[in-house]
Design an enzyme around this catalytic site. Structure first.
Site, PDB file in Angstrom:
ATOM      1  N   LYS A   1     -54.133 -87.233 -12.216  1.00 30.65           N
ATOM      2  CA  LYS A   1     -54.787 -87.611 -13.499  1.00 30.65           C
ATOM      3  C   LYS A   1     -52.751 -87.466 -14.558  1.00 30.65           C
ATOM      4  O   LYS A   1     -52.855 -86.929 -15.011  1.00 30.65           O
ATOM      5  CB  LYS A   1     -55.481 -87.942 -14.230  1.00 30.65           C
TER       6      LYS A   1
ATOM      7  N   SER B   1     -53.014 -79.562 -24.462  1.00 31.24           N
ATOM      8  CA  SER B   1     -53.258 -78.739 -25.887  1.00 31.24           C
ATOM      9  C   SER B   1     -54.330 -77.741 -25.660  1.00 31.24           C
ATOM     10  O   SER B   1     -54.853 -78.291 -24.930  1.00 31.24           O
ATOM     11  CB  SER B   1     -53.252 -79.507 -26.877  1.00 31.24           C
TER      12      SER B   1
ATOM     13  N   GLY C   1     -57.669 -78.130 -24.010  1.00 28.44           N
ATOM     14  CA  GLY C   1     -58.187 -77.045 -22.964  1.00 28.44           C
ATOM     15  C   GLY C   1     -59.436 -75.918 -22.735  1.00 28.44           C
ATOM     16  O   GLY C   1     -60.137 -76.159 -22.683  1.00 28.44           O
TER      17      GLY C   1
ATOM     18  N   GLU D   1     -52.524 -74.070 -18.500  1.00 29.34           N
ATOM     19  CA  GLU D   1     -51.500 -73.784 -19.217  1.00 29.34           C
ATOM     20  C   GLU D   1     -51.908 -75.143 -20.490  1.00 29.34           C
ATOM     21  O   GLU D   1     -51.727 -75.705 -20.502  1.00 29.34           O
ATOM     22  CB  GLU D   1     -50.413 -74.572 -18.738  1.00 29.34           C
TER      23      GLU D   1
ATOM     24  N   CYS E   1     -43.579 -76.488 -23.759  1.00 30.45           N
ATOM     25  CA  CYS E   1     -44.560 -75.423 -24.535  1.00 30.45           C
ATOM     26  C   CYS E   1     -43.705 -73.695 -24.909  1.00 30.45           C
ATOM     27  O   CYS E   1     -43.805 -73.488 -24.979  1.00 30.45           O
ATOM     28  CB  CYS E   1     -45.352 -75.202 -23.315  1.00 30.45           C
TER      29      CYS E   1
ATOM     30  N   GLN F   1     -46.266 -88.804 -31.883  1.00 25.95           N
ATOM     31  CA  GLN F   1     -45.289 -87.173 -32.199  1.00 25.95           C
ATOM     32  C   GLN F   1     -44.532 -87.266 -32.931  1.00 25.95           C
ATOM     33  O   GLN F   1     -43.684 -86.436 -33.324  1.00 25.95           O
ATOM     34  CB  GLN F   1     -44.571 -87.023 -30.515  1.00 25.95           C
TER      35      GLN F   1
ATOM     36  N   GLU G   1     -48.260 -74.726 -33.313  1.00 22.58           N
ATOM     37  CA  GLU G   1     -47.301 -75.597 -32.444  1.00 22.58           C
ATOM     38  C   GLU G   1     -46.690 -76.536 -32.482  1.00 22.58           C
ATOM     39  O   GLU G   1     -47.552 -78.014 -32.629  1.00 22.58           O
ATOM     40  CB  GLU G   1     -48.062 -75.880 -30.741  1.00 22.58           C
TER      41      GLU G   1
END
Length: 482
Positions: free
Chosen positions: A173, A227, A231, A250, A284, A331, A383
């Site tokens: 995906k 994110s 996660g 990750e 990241c 964003q 972040e």
């Protein structure tokens, strides 16, 4: 009218239940393409196809897997300019960055073609007389892959290549925001000679496609990059599923770059600007916390601002552009929100942070540099995932190291220094999975492990030979010769 690009399930290209539009962030009037969206039923068909194909693919020879992965690698590398242009157009990376990412994807497939021939076991003596012990690695089964938008071909490559290398089957995906590169990669994979069902592409939302992968009992493992919030939900779902799923996460970082008084100023500036702002800061591994000791602080800040002032922010496909647009309006809104948060917290916006207008409508943001920040501010803790960095003043190396490690994340870190003593100490004591000395924090070779500690990562490392830890399971077998 442009044809709607389809999903790939069980060896066939199939229509979806809806359409997602891929918009160029450098020119929002430009539609890169339209892609069929998979629903729950189609995702379940893809899982069923992967399950049916698994036994034969798991037993396929290393040569068969080598040939397929090598063929994929060769086509990616032969088409890197074309695919790099598509990537830059849909994601907003500059064209050289896009071509570089495609080349990396090709190199990853080449590496794992070789790994298919290198997977060996162990044989030893038992503590019991007359017995042989064999340790072998076997594929885990159907692997669901959920990938992010910021590296739309490299991250899928470093998940798909090892999965196929070690005999697993795949339901992939890609990020719904940038499906073009994932779809192009899927087309290449379908021409590699792998049997129907071994690889499946399902474009769609996380709430539908992703959730179906998590819920389905025939999915043995989930590999996710995205994110922290998502996660954690994936981890919980995998633990609670029946049977439990193997999972690899990750999830991000708030990466420090320490600059000491003895650093070469030119090197430190280039390392900071590259690590914090290139790829529009949408990595990241970006070094968004610049921890600078007092003796070099003012000179460093002035030099970084001067360097930022000379950078070109424009259409990702234009020659000479250093920074492309932010990936989409959502964003961009997040970046602007954090810039305001930083100002409200008392940090000084020393450079940039303004919206920019260019020839075509796009999501253009001037890179932002904060000074007079401290490590308790939200802009230093959370972040942002954009071209925003905060300078934090430190008294000395010891304080800089403490600030560096004072974070819930632990993905990458860096230090600029000419001192072997401090460089060696930092490499040993930085609480991160990847450490750079006089190099940008964003940049890891394709043949070495990628991953972090603390809130950045969970599970086995990605990339390199360490990928086998996730994509295989170990079997211990005894033989009594009689």
């Amino acid at each position: 009218m442009t044809a709607i690009l389809k999903n790939f399930i069980g060896g066939e290209w199939v229509d979806g239940s809806g359409v997602t539009r891929n918009i160029n962030p450098s020119n929002t009037n430009d539609v890169v393409g339209e892609y069929a969206k998979a629903d729950k039923a189609q995702t379940e068909k893809a899982i069923a196809a992967a399950k049916a194909a698994f036994p034969a693919w798991a037993q396929s020879t290393p040569q068969v897997r080598y040939d397929a992965l090598n063929k994929i690698s060769l086509e990616i590398l032969a088409r890197k300019e074309e695919l790099g242009r598509l990537l830059a157009r849909e994601e907003g990376k500059t064209l050289p960055e896009g071509i570089g990412e495609v080349a990396r994807a090709g190199q990853i497939f080449a590496f794992f073609a070789g790994e298919a021939l290198r997977l060996i076991g162990e044989k030893g003596a038992s503590v019991r007389p007359g017995l042989d012990v064999e340790l072998t690695r076997e594929p885990v089964g159907v692997v669901g892959m959920i990938t992010p938008w910021n590296f739309p071909i490299a991250i899928p490559a470093w998940k798909i290549a090892p999965a196929l290398c070690y005999g697993n089957t795949v339901v992939f995906k890609p990020a719904e925001l940038v499906p073009g590169s994932g779809h192009a990669l899927a087309e290449i994979i379908t021409r590699s000679g792998i049997p129907a069902g071994v690889f499946n592409l399902v474009v769609g939302s996380g709430s539908v496609v992703g959730q179906t992968l998590l819920d389905h009992p025939d999915v043995a493992a989930i590999s996710f990059t995205g994110s922290v919030q998502t996660g954690r939900k994936i981890a919980q779902a995998c633990v609670l599923s029946n049977p439990m799923k193997k999972f690899q996460l990750e999830m991000g970082g708030k990466n420090p770059l320490v600059v000491l008084d003895d650093a070469d100023l030119k090197t430190a500036v280039e390392v900071a600007v590259n690590g914090a702002y290139f790829s529009t800061g949408q990595r990241c591994t970006a070094s968004s916390r610049l921890i600078v000791t007092e003796g070099i602080h003012d000179r460093f800040v002035a030099a970084v601002a001067e360097r930022l002032n000379g950078l070109s922010v424009d259409d990702a496909l234009k020659a000479g552009v250093h920074i492309g647009p932010v990936v989409d309006q959502s964003q961009l809104d997040q970046d602007l929100r954090y810039i305001k948060i930083g100002q409200d917290e008392g940090a000084k916006l020393s450079f940039g942070g303004e919206l920019l207008k260019r020839e075509n409508p796009g999501h253009y943001l001037q890179p932002a540099l904060f000074t007079e920040a401290n490590n308790n501010m939200r802009i230093a803790r959370e972040e942002i995932f954009g071209p925003v960095a905060a300078v934090i003043r430190a008294k000395n190396y010891e304080e800089a190291l403490a600030i560096s490690n004072d974070t819930e994340f632990g993905l990458a870190s860096g230090i600029c220094t000419t001192s072997l003593k401090y460089a060696s100490h930092y490499k040993r004591n930085s609480e991160s999975g990847m450490v750079m000395v006089n190099l940008p924090t964003a940049g890891v070779d394709y043949h070495v492990p990628f991953g972090g500690r603390k809130g950045s990562s969970y599970g086995a490392r990605e990339q390199g030979s360490y990928a086998r830890e996730f994509y295989t399971t170990v079997k211990t077998a005894y033989t009594f010769p009689g």
